[in-house]
Every structure is written in C-alpha cells, then in structure tokens.
Design an enzyme around this catalytic site. Structure first.
Site, PDB file in Angstrom:
ATOM      1  N   TYR A 104       0.853  -1.199   0.000  1.00  0.00           N
ATOM      2  CA  TYR A 104       0.000   0.000   0.000  1.00  0.00           C
ATOM      3  C   TYR A 104       0.885   1.243   0.000  1.00  0.00           C
ATOM      4  CZ  TYR A 104      -3.200   3.650   1.451  1.00  0.00           C
ATOM      5  OH  TYR A 104      -3.935   4.809   1.495  1.00  0.00           O
ATOM      6  N   GLU A 189      -3.516   7.331  -4.369  1.00  0.00           N
ATOM      7  CA  GLU A 189      -3.372   6.072  -3.632  1.00  0.00           C
ATOM      8  C   GLU A 189      -3.185   4.896  -4.592  1.00  0.00           C
ATOM      9  OE1 GLU A 189      -6.042   4.555  -0.073  1.00  0.00           O
ATOM     10  OE2 GLU A 189      -6.815   3.759  -1.950  1.00  0.00           O
TER      11      GLU A 189
END
Ligand code: ADP
Ligand code: MG
Length: 377
Positions: A104, A189
């Site tokens: 992530y 993101e």
C-alpha cells in the site's frame, strides 16, 4: 472534491511514469470480447467495474478471465451490477499479472499537521482502514524540498523492499509525488502496489482532486463522476444540494445550521437522505425551485429548519407552499417546519394557511420528523 474512476487515475499515473498493467476501457460486453479477441488486451485478463466505491475485489466487481468467452461472461455479469448504489457503466480490462506481495502506498494531506503525508504499508490489497496501525508508516513531507531521498529509503525499508523492487519504489515515489503536486490532488493512492518480478506495478488507482484548485484544472470540470444526477442539476442552478444514504430531507439555511440539523436528526435516531442549504436568498422562486428538486429525491419526510436573516421566514414559507402545490398528491410527504427569526410571524401564518404547523422547539421538531419518516431504525 473530484473523485476519479480508477482508469482516469491510471491515465494520470501513466503520464507521470508510474508502471501499470496494459489496460483498455470498454462499455459493453461486445466491446470487451472484441478487445480480448483482437489482442488489444492480453489474456488472461482482469475485468474491473469502474465505480467510485472500493472493495470491488471482495464484492465480485473484479473478475478474472482466460478466454474471450470468459471475458464476455465476466463483462456481462459486472455490467449488470449495481455496486454500492452505483450502476456499473464502464469496465477496465487489464492484463492479469503474476503478482508477488501486495503493498500500500499513498500521498494525502494531513490536515492537522498541515502537510502532505506519505503513507506506506506492507499489508496492501485490503482497505487501509482495516490495517492495524502499527503496520502503517506515515511520513510528513515538507512540500518545498518535496519528497526527499532519505524519506524514500525509509519507505522502502518500511515495506521490507531491497534490490530491484527497492530501486523501483524510489522512482515510483518520485513520480507519485510529482503527480500529487502537479494535479493538486488531495489523495493519490496505489492499493495494491504489486511486486512483479524485479519491479513494481500499480494495480489500482484512487485519485481525488482538490476542489479549491479546480480553476487550475479545467480538464476535470467535465468529469465529476461523483455527483448524482440531481446533484448535477442542483449545481447548474447553483443550489447547495447533497444526497446521502438516509430517508429524511433537510432544508436549512447556512452551512452551520444545515450541519447542526443533520447532527440533531442523527441524535434522535433519524437518517438524513438529502440536504439542501438555501443560503441567503430573498426570492421565493428560488426556494420553490430548490424544494422541487428535494421532492425529486423522494424523501420519506422533510424537515425545514430555517433561521430567518437575509433569507426571511416569509420568503421561505411562500416558496415552500408554492412548491408543495406543484408536487402531485401521490408524491407528497410529511413536512415538519421550524422557522425562527426575521419575519417569523408572517412565515408561520403562510404555513398555517397551507395546513403546515411550525414547531418552535428544536428537539420536538426533530423528533416529529424522525417519527414521520418511520421512526428510528
Ligand atoms: P478494489 O480495491 O476495489 O478491491 P483492486 O483494483 O484493488 O480493487 O483489485 C482487487 C484485487 O484484484 C487486487 O488486490 C489484486 O489482488 C487483484 N488484481 C487487480 N488488478 C490485477 C491485475 N491487473 N493483475 C492481477 N491481479 C489484479
Ligand atoms: Mg484496491
């Protein structure tokens, strides 16, 4: 806030040099199958719903396919979905990559620190909200020098990367930082960022553009795929109108009173479904227009909570009564009013003549509308 669909986010990532799987956007099962047959998209591939909500993988909105027939079947299944309230109209087809670990990475704004922050976690591929705090690394970034080499190295370390993937991360973070700044983003993101062989590939993209910078990015003005059709109409008419999940319509004036009204309804077990901020107006026609828009959202009950100032109580009452007369009987809903302030008496009188009682007390009026909407869930 302009939330971009995955494929639009990936177009931005591509411009900034972030590695991506080969991809192709389609809008029908025919197009999907043709893309697989022509080789426009390599097989095996991934068929992904282009909706704004996350959790598509778990929710059956991301599927794998090995043949053109399977691509068609997956596309047909996903195009028929209503995913978290949003109809799927577009699909992204992507080559299926042999992925190793899922990581992530994001850059967003830390509003309390008033700085951008780089967020990394070795536990990618699941929603970051569900990852334990000690598995997440956060580094505030000084926006003027930008993302420094030592910060990029710390990120690589936090993700447990060495060798090729660590070098790939260094370049990728520089690109991500440039994208964040260059597009005036609120969030960029990548979840998951996958280790593929000796490198890294962004398998997902979530990009949110900051509204205050809209004037610098006219290219995003047409996108706004985060607005509902009614919100779109409201924007054209310059009415502050937002749709939520519940069933009570709220009409108030001023952002403060509007937000407070939503809170009070929640407090008494109500569930606001749409709110409308009348702002300052002395034109009953404007009120009528706003109210008719609210009616189209089909609330179970409506709470009118007005503090008369520039927007006088009688103006609101008149606009409201005119609007109610235009709503067909079958589509009417209970209305609870609380109007206080400038020209209150006149306003209450107009409402009373139309059979609507104004309840002066906030608590009682909120409870009345919650009950009218069917009570607390
Ligand atoms: P969401 O975040 O909405 O669940 P993602 O785009 O993150 O959707 O996809 C969910 C999962 O599907 C990923 O975590 C990854 O395991 C897998 N996936 C997505 N795209 C690819 C791809 N191109 N190749 C291989 N696996 C993929
Ligand atoms: Mg994802």
């Amino acid at each position: 806030m302009v939330k971009l669909a995955e494929w639009r986010g990936k177009e931005i990532f591509r411009r900034y040099g972030i590695p991506l799987p080969p991809g192709h956007v389609v809008r029908s099962a025919d197009e999907a199958e043709a893309a697989a047959r022509s080789g426009a998209i390599p097989l095996p591939c991934v068929v992904k719903a282009q909706v704004l909500a996350g959790g598509r993988g778990k929710g059956g909105a991301v599927r794998f396919a090995n043949t053109p027939e399977e691509v068609r079947a997956a596309a047909t299944a996903i195009l028929g979905l209503e995913f978290k309230g949003e109809k799927v109209k577009e699909l992204l087809l992507e080559g299926k990559l042999p992925i190793g670990r899922e990581l992530y990475v994001s850059i967003t704004l830390d509003r309390s620190r008033r700085l951008p922050v780089l967020i990394t976690s070795g536990e990618g591929g699941v929603e970051i909200e569900s990852v334990a705090d000690d598995a997440i690394d956060r580094q505030p970034i000084d926006p003027f020098p930008g993302l420094a080499a030592y910060e990029r190295r710390r990120a690589a370390k936090s993700l447990g990367l060495t060798g090729g993937p660590a070098r790939a991360l260094d370049g990728l973070l520089q690109s991500l930082w440039r994208a964040f700044q260059g597009e005036d983003a609120e969030l960029v993101e990548i979840n998951p960022l996958a280790i593929v062989g000796d490198g890294l590939v962004a398998l997902d993209a979530k990009v949110i553009i900051e509204d205050d910078a809209a004037f610098r990015h006219p290219e995003y003005a047409e996108i706004r795929d985060d607005r509902t059709p009614l919100e779109e109409i409201a924007r054209e008419k310059e009415i502050a109108f937002v749709q939520l999940d519940g069933n009570i319509g709220v009409i108030a004036n001023g952002a403060g009173l509007t937000m407070a009204t939503l809170d009070v309804l929640k407090e008494f077990g109500g569930n606001p479904g749409v709110f409308l901020d009348l702002g300052g107006t002395d034109d009953p026609k404007k009120v009528t227009e706003a109210f008719l828009l609210m009616a189209q959202a089909k609330p179970r009950a409506v709470f009118l909570n007005i503090f008369g100032g520039v927007t006088r109580c009688d103006t609101v009452a008149k606009g409201l009564v005119d609007a109610m007369a235009q709503v067909p009987a079958a589509e009417r809903f209970p209305l609870v009013a609380r109007i206080r302030g400038n020209n209150e008496k006149e306003g209450i009188e107009i409402l009373r003549a139309a059979g609507i009682t104004s309840i002066p007390d906030l608590k009682s009026s909120a409870q009345a509308v919650v009950a009218a909407a069917g009570g607390a869930p």
